[in-house]
Design a protein around this motif. Sequence first.
Motif, mmCIF file in Angstrom:
data_model
loop_
_atom_site.group_PDB
_atom_site.id
_atom_site.type_symbol
_atom_site.label_atom_id
_atom_site.label_comp_id
_atom_site.label_asym_id
_atom_site.label_seq_id
_atom_site.Cartn_x
_atom_site.Cartn_y
_atom_site.Cartn_z
ATOM 1 N N PRO A 188 0.620 -1.537 0.070
ATOM 2 C CA PRO A 188 0.166 0.255 -0.117
ATOM 3 C C PRO A 188 0.858 1.318 -0.082
ATOM 4 N N ARG A 189 1.867 0.997 1.164
ATOM 5 C CA ARG A 189 3.106 2.862 0.638
ATOM 6 C C ARG A 189 3.317 2.372 -1.182
ATOM 7 N N THR B 130 1.681 1.470 -3.554
ATOM 8 C CA THR B 130 0.644 2.101 -4.285
ATOM 9 C C THR B 130 0.095 3.580 -3.985
ATOM 10 N N ALA C 42 -6.527 9.579 0.534
ATOM 11 C CA ALA C 42 -6.916 8.871 -0.264
ATOM 12 C C ALA C 42 -8.140 9.337 -1.156
ATOM 13 N N GLU C 43 -8.847 9.745 -0.759
ATOM 14 C CA GLU C 43 -10.030 10.020 -1.781
ATOM 15 C C GLU C 43 -9.993 11.293 -2.405
ATOM 16 N N VAL D 262 -9.199 5.393 8.805
ATOM 17 C CA VAL D 262 -9.085 5.145 7.844
ATOM 18 C C VAL D 262 -9.258 3.534 7.802
ATOM 19 N N TRP D 263 -9.097 2.901 8.873
ATOM 20 C CA TRP D 263 -9.213 1.592 8.536
ATOM 21 C C TRP D 263 -10.722 1.184 9.083
ATOM 22 N N CYS D 264 -11.445 2.280 9.686
ATOM 23 C CA CYS D 264 -13.037 2.246 10.064
ATOM 24 C C CYS D 264 -13.928 1.909 8.879
ATOM 25 N N SER D 265 -14.192 0.507 9.019
ATOM 26 C CA SER D 265 -15.301 0.494 7.114
ATOM 27 C C SER D 265 -17.301 1.602 8.117
ATOM 28 N N THR D 266 -17.473 1.340 9.023
ATOM 29 C CA THR D 266 -18.813 2.336 8.760
ATOM 30 C C THR D 266 -18.245 3.976 8.634
ATOM 31 N N LYS E 83 -15.757 4.415 6.606
ATOM 32 C CA LYS E 83 -15.636 4.407 5.025
ATOM 33 C C LYS E 83 -17.174 4.489 3.947
ATOM 34 N N ARG F 203 -18.097 8.180 4.041
ATOM 35 C CA ARG F 203 -16.861 8.991 3.000
ATOM 36 C C ARG F 203 -17.904 8.480 1.675
ATOM 37 N N ASP G 256 -6.913 9.083 13.819
ATOM 38 C CA ASP G 256 -5.931 8.327 14.659
ATOM 39 C C ASP G 256 -4.966 9.625 14.725
#
Lengths: 146, 554
Positions: A23-24, A26, A36-37, A69-73, A75, A78, A100
């Motif tokens: 990921p770093r 890409t 990221a968005e 960033v790691w939180c799916s709800t 996402k 967002r 974070d």
Amino acid sequence: MRKLVIGIVVVIVAAVVAIAVIPRLTAPSSPSSASAETAGFSERYQPYSEQALAEAGPDDTVVLFFSAVWCSTCKVLRDDIAANQQSIPNDVRILLVDFDDSTELKQQYGVVYQHTLVQVDRAGQGIARWELSRTLDDVLGTIVVV
Amino acid sequence: MELLPLSLLAGVLTVLSPCVLPLLPVILAGSAAESGRRSAYLIIASLAVSVIAFTLLIRGASALLGVPTDVWLIVSGSLVVFIGATLAFPALWERISTATGLNRATGELVDSSAKRTGMARPLLLGLSLGPIFTSCSPTYGLILAAVLPTSFAVGFANLLAYTVGLSAVMLLIALGGQSVTRRMKWAVDPKGVFRRGLGGLLIAVGLLIATGVVKDVEAWLVERGILGAVVLEQGILDQVDTGVDEPEPVRIDGGRQTEPPAFLAQQFPGIDWQSADPAIFQAVGGGPPRDGIPALDDPAFVPLAQVVWGDEVQAIVLNDGVNAVRVYPYNVLIWHEIVNDTVDGIPVAVTFCPLCGSAIVFERTLPNGNATTFGVSGGLIDSNMIMFDRATEGLWQQSTGRALAGEFVGTELALHPFQLLTLGDVRESYPDARVLSADTGFARDYERNPYGDYDENDRFLFPPSTLDERYPAKLIMAAFVVGEQRVAVPWLALREAGSLEAEVDGRAVSLRVTDGELVVRDAAGRSLPFYFEMWFSWAVQNQESGVVLDPATG
């Protein structure tokens, strides 16, 4: 047999390292979350900065969206906001805050959960706080009248 | 309680979500490296305890808000690295446990007959994961946001159910890891390459956790739409009646407060706060308690000739045209704030609020026709004094004269005409005036201003809620009401200009200052009562609807 096991362990370690590094590679220019968005941002929905807050009009409603960033709800919300930006009213601004990375803001508004919304005035004074809105409509519907 | 089975299910499903990613390799490798099911149970049990403890701790202890996320990652990651190191380098572990007696202690804690080896490590492993476990489950979020705040017991039960579900899956993973190890008998050898390899794996994962890389991996997965069971869970939450109400947003501005500040509630126990004007809930304690600043009743007066205070001292002056002119100098008012007096048969309260420079004379007759005396409550709203009337214990805001709590909520006291002059003006115009005596019955140093240079500096003791920057905050305004319209005029500029003609809401008003004395007349020639107040204090009440007249701009 032993060699096989050692091999498996090596492969697992390599896989973990690879997952960590890819990921770093890409997304080299996006060490922080929100970026990221970047594609989905506009004046009415953008990453938090003191300047973005100050640019809000005197009668605007500002909502800080604390999101990890790691939180799916998060996402899910967002994506919904990004997809429906044209339906954000003119006098509403949604500013995305990295959960974070914002210890001071979290302290200021008492944010303890990775998916939290805080309504503030343009001076940054907190007005109301809630959690887990799923859609833009949810957010807009929860805004309190001052 | 309909939520309970759902909480359990959500716990089970959590294993599919990226948030749980750091846990999986640690649990898997950690338990595969230990012999005996007991250690697998121990890992999971301590994980469960740690998860619940940290969930409640972070929710409840606002002090922990100041701990950056990184710190938790470093703590957890370091523990995992340490555990990995003990597996990779068993000799080191033995030396440490022998030296510290760690194993013996935890062995006894868990089960005195347990094998004394390997109890501390699983325990530590499970505990290490609590600080970084952050669930993405919407059900878990609902428990925290909606259930815990309304009922701790129900919330805790659901949290427990969730953790049980989570732990059950984790236990399967742990036992699975162990069964693989058991099939390879040779792997149990503590000094074996296999265990060392698992140790190495834990070190690697621990480093990924400590450096935060693991969060990047989670983010990477989430960005790619791998959200675990979120959509499924939300679907279920929508379908099932969970009996949980959507929580109201928590007000953090105090704007919707319905509770009076404790000091007022305590000192005015008879007030019905339900009926009070919400403005009163924003009151703050100014320092001195109720009557801590003593109002004066039945004041004594002395002839002006006996007064030695300087010409520059300002004073509220009452002149009914019949009796001797009465003078209430600021240097005395500043210590008492209210003087309950009777002038020409009319009961009046001469009031002065030092923190907002407001000088106002009210008629102290209540709407029910009874006269009362006023005292200083000790409360302030935007630096303005809250008075209380001794007859009904109602609370009144001085700058507006409006009742905020008590029997007469919403009514306003009538203004009584007065002049704001200096002692120099008075000596010139009214040599026979009588001046409020320094012999008040209270030991106060009337030569000293307890607020220092507050009038001149640009600082506040209690910063106002809004600042209107059209004028300097502490500029003194003359204020009055035309019809319903509240009007303010910069006092010194008006004094300088001498007169001002204006229209307010289509009504003509005429202002004239002669020898420092102001007369405000409406179109019919009637004299309107007025008062004085610092700009910021007038503006917090009237910024939006009030009218400012400025002689400089016409």
